[in-house]
Design an enzyme around this catalytic site. Structure first.
Site, PDB file in Angstrom:
ATOM      1  N   SER A 113       0.810  -1.218   0.000  1.00 15.15           N
ATOM      2  CA  SER A 113       0.000   0.000   0.000  1.00 15.15           C
ATOM      3  C   SER A 113       0.850   1.277   0.000  1.00 15.15           C
ATOM      4  O   SER A 113       1.507   1.588  -0.995  1.00 15.15           O
ATOM      5  CB  SER A 113      -0.959  -0.041   1.192  1.00 15.15           C
ATOM      6  OG  SER A 113      -1.936   0.955   1.108  1.00 15.15           O
TER       7      SER A 113
ATOM      8  N   ASP B 196      10.184   5.656 -10.304  1.00 14.42           N
ATOM      9  CA  ASP B 196       9.797   6.213 -11.606  1.00 14.42           C
ATOM     10  C   ASP B 196      10.388   7.597 -11.845  1.00 14.42           C
ATOM     11  O   ASP B 196      10.614   7.990 -12.995  1.00 14.42           O
ATOM     12  CB  ASP B 196       8.277   6.282 -11.724  1.00 14.42           C
ATOM     13  CG  ASP B 196       7.654   4.924 -12.021  1.00 14.42           C
ATOM     14  OD1 ASP B 196       8.407   3.946 -12.169  1.00 14.42           O
ATOM     15  OD2 ASP B 196       6.409   4.844 -12.091  1.00 14.42           O
TER      16      ASP B 196
ATOM     17  N   LYS C 206      -0.808  -4.273  -2.978  1.00 10.27           N
ATOM     18  CA  LYS C 206      -2.080  -3.704  -2.514  1.00 10.27           C
ATOM     19  C   LYS C 206      -2.167  -2.274  -3.041  1.00 10.27           C
ATOM     20  O   LYS C 206      -1.739  -1.333  -2.409  1.00 10.27           O
ATOM     21  CB  LYS C 206      -2.134  -3.757  -0.980  1.00 10.27           C
ATOM     22  CG  LYS C 206      -3.543  -3.627  -0.399  1.00 10.27           C
ATOM     23  CD  LYS C 206      -3.940  -2.180  -0.271  1.00 10.27           C
ATOM     24  CE  LYS C 206      -5.275  -2.034   0.433  1.00 10.27           C
ATOM     25  NZ  LYS C 206      -5.679  -0.620   0.562  1.00 10.27           N
TER      26      LYS C 206
END
Length: 494
Positions: free
Chosen positions: A355, A366, A380
């Site tokens: 999460s 990224d 998740k």
């Protein structure tokens, strides 16, 4: 304090909303009616249930009145209609009306004959529990008592055992024990299934009911029956304690700052800032890099994951939340002010990183801000919104999936490390994709070379001989992944 909260850009294409919220919502259409105005007050749009949806609700009402001894209480059916409509409008995926009602009826008919007749409140609780849980592993109906329970853990202090759990096949599954808690010291591990509490079966309880039984007065004992892969079921005796979660810990490893974030409570923002200030004060110009350890971190508050990501970024997107409504997305972007001043970073993750942890790892990866090392995360990648209900309680509903800056869905896929640390020991924990009813994410393909090293080739580090941390330290000292691999005598593998 951290720089201001990351900017929230709300991209709303109003022209598309009407089309997106038409008949494709499984029976939800716009209209002006008393119920439409009630639903409108909570969703900011006017909706009324379709004729087909109302027929399904009437089908449930007949069963409900058969089982509830005081079923004439109109407020209970008003509660059902409210929850039904919210799911119809706000759930991340379109759901068939009949499927929702079938689940609610099954929940009512599952009442043991000797327990009948139940009160209207008890009967409706069972119906709503069954209906909402049928959507996915993370959506649930919260009655008033359960709602109070959910508000405890994010404050960072509560009485209990110290484990992050979910429900799987009617049993409680351990996602991760929280460090330095009774559960952690008792040896509970990610992936453990809890079958009994003090000899009483867990099957038949909701997750929140099971959690309530595990919490209790500090100093009292509890016996959990544990099912663990590879061995017979066994009992674990644990003494409850006040669980004060220290979300952020830090120390110095040679000339590297090590920051461990155990869970995303309200303490993370201030804790990480204090950690960086302390590390800089002690090392000064000798500070060569940072390790951010998110292994076994089960997640927590979204705003804290955004703040932590923003702490190490000067610009760029952090995460985007996308629900079912086309043309509408919520994007969190970073503000200028990298607290680490572009120092090289490694983020450590594993199958217990879930999460909020995955948001941070994906954002720093990224944006090219950090090298992610370890093993694939839990996966998740869904967002739950807690919606207070007009009658009572609340609905905890999956309303969106989150995506990394490169457009990767995390849901059921997880974050793949840039450098995988392979171990001879197979991780016993299961991931999001293994949970019954788990939503499947669709992801944009991202071309990224992935390298693998053997854990046995990593040097030990820290008091516990942590080889994964050892590899992170070697990488930061090497200056680049290629030099790191060369220092271990290994070649990249795909």
């Amino acid at each position: 304090m951290f720089k201001g909260r990351a900017t929230i850009r709300l991209l709303v294409v109003l022209a598309a909303v009407g089309a997106a919220l038409g008949p494709s919502l499984g029976g939800c259409v716009g209209a002006d009616s008393p119920l439409g105005r009630v639903i409108g007050a909570i969703t900011s749009d006017d909706y009324v249930l379709s004729r087909e949806a109302n027929r399904e609700i009437q089908r449930f009402e007949e069963v409900y009145h058969t089982y509830a001894k005081d079923g004439a209480d109109d407020s209970r059916m008003a509660l059902f209609r409210d929850v039904f409509a919210r799911v119809c409008v706000e759930y991340v995926r379109e759901v068939d009306d009949a499927r929702l009602v079938d689940a609610a009826i099954e929940g009512v008919r599952g009442i043991e004959p000797q327990s009948r007749p139940l009160s209207a409140a008890e009967t409706m609780d069972r119906a709503l529990d069954a209906m909402v849980v049928s959507l996915d592993p993370h959506s649930t109906y919260l009655n008033p008592e359960e709602l109070r329970e959910t508000q405890v853990s994010t404050k960072g202090e509560f009485g209990g055992l110290g484990i992050e759990v979910t429900m799987e096949d009617g049993l409680v599954k351990v996602i991760s024990p929280i460090e330095d808690t009774p559960a952690h010291r008792a040896g509970l591990k990610p992936g453990d299934l809890l079958t009994h509490i003090d000899g009483t079966p867990i099957k038949g309880l909701t997750l929140l009911q099971a959690v309530k039984r595990m919490r209790g007065r500090p100093g009292t004992a509890i016996i959990l029956t544990v099912s663990r892969r590879g061995r017979s079921a066994f009992d674990v005796a644990i003494t409850r304690a006040i669980i004060t979660v220290q979300s952020v810990r830090w120390r110095i490893e040679e000339d590297i700052g090590y920051i461990r974030v155990a869970t995303f409570t309200v303490q993370v923002e201030d804790g990480v800032e204090e950690a960086i200030e302390d590390i800089r004060e002690k090392l000064g110009p000798r500070l060569k890099g940072l390790v951010l350890d998110l292994r076994g971190n089960p997640g927590g508050l979204l705003d804290q994951s955004v703040a932590l990501s923003d702490a190490f970024l000067d610009e760029g997107d952090i995460v985007s939340l996308r629900g079912r409504k086309e043309g509408r997305a919520r994007i969190f972007t970073a503000e200028k002010g990298d607290l680490a001043r572009r120092l090289p970073m490694v983020v450590l993750i594993n199958g217990g990183s879930a999460s909020a942890s995955e948001i941070v790892a994906g954002a720093l990866q990224d944006n090219g801000r950090a090298i992610v090392m370890g093993r694939r995360s839990f996966g998740k990648g869904s967002v739950q919104t807690i919606m207070p209900l007009p009658v009572e309680g609340a609905l905890k509903l999956t309303t969106a999936l989150y995506y990394s800056p490169a457009g990767r869905a995390i849901q059921a896929l997880g974050v793949e490390p840039d450098i995988v640390i392979a171990s001879q020991d197979v991780e016993p924990r299961r991931r999001e994709s293994d949970l019954p009813g788990a939503l499947l994410g669709t992801s944009r393909a991202v071309g990224r070379e992935q390298k693998t090293v053997k854990e046995t080739d990593c040097p030990e580090a820290g008091e516990n001989g942590d080889r994964q941390l050892g590899c992170a330290l070697v990488l930061l000292h090497a200056g680049s992944p290629d030099k790191f691999l060369a220092s271990l005598g290994q070649r990249p593998s795909m």
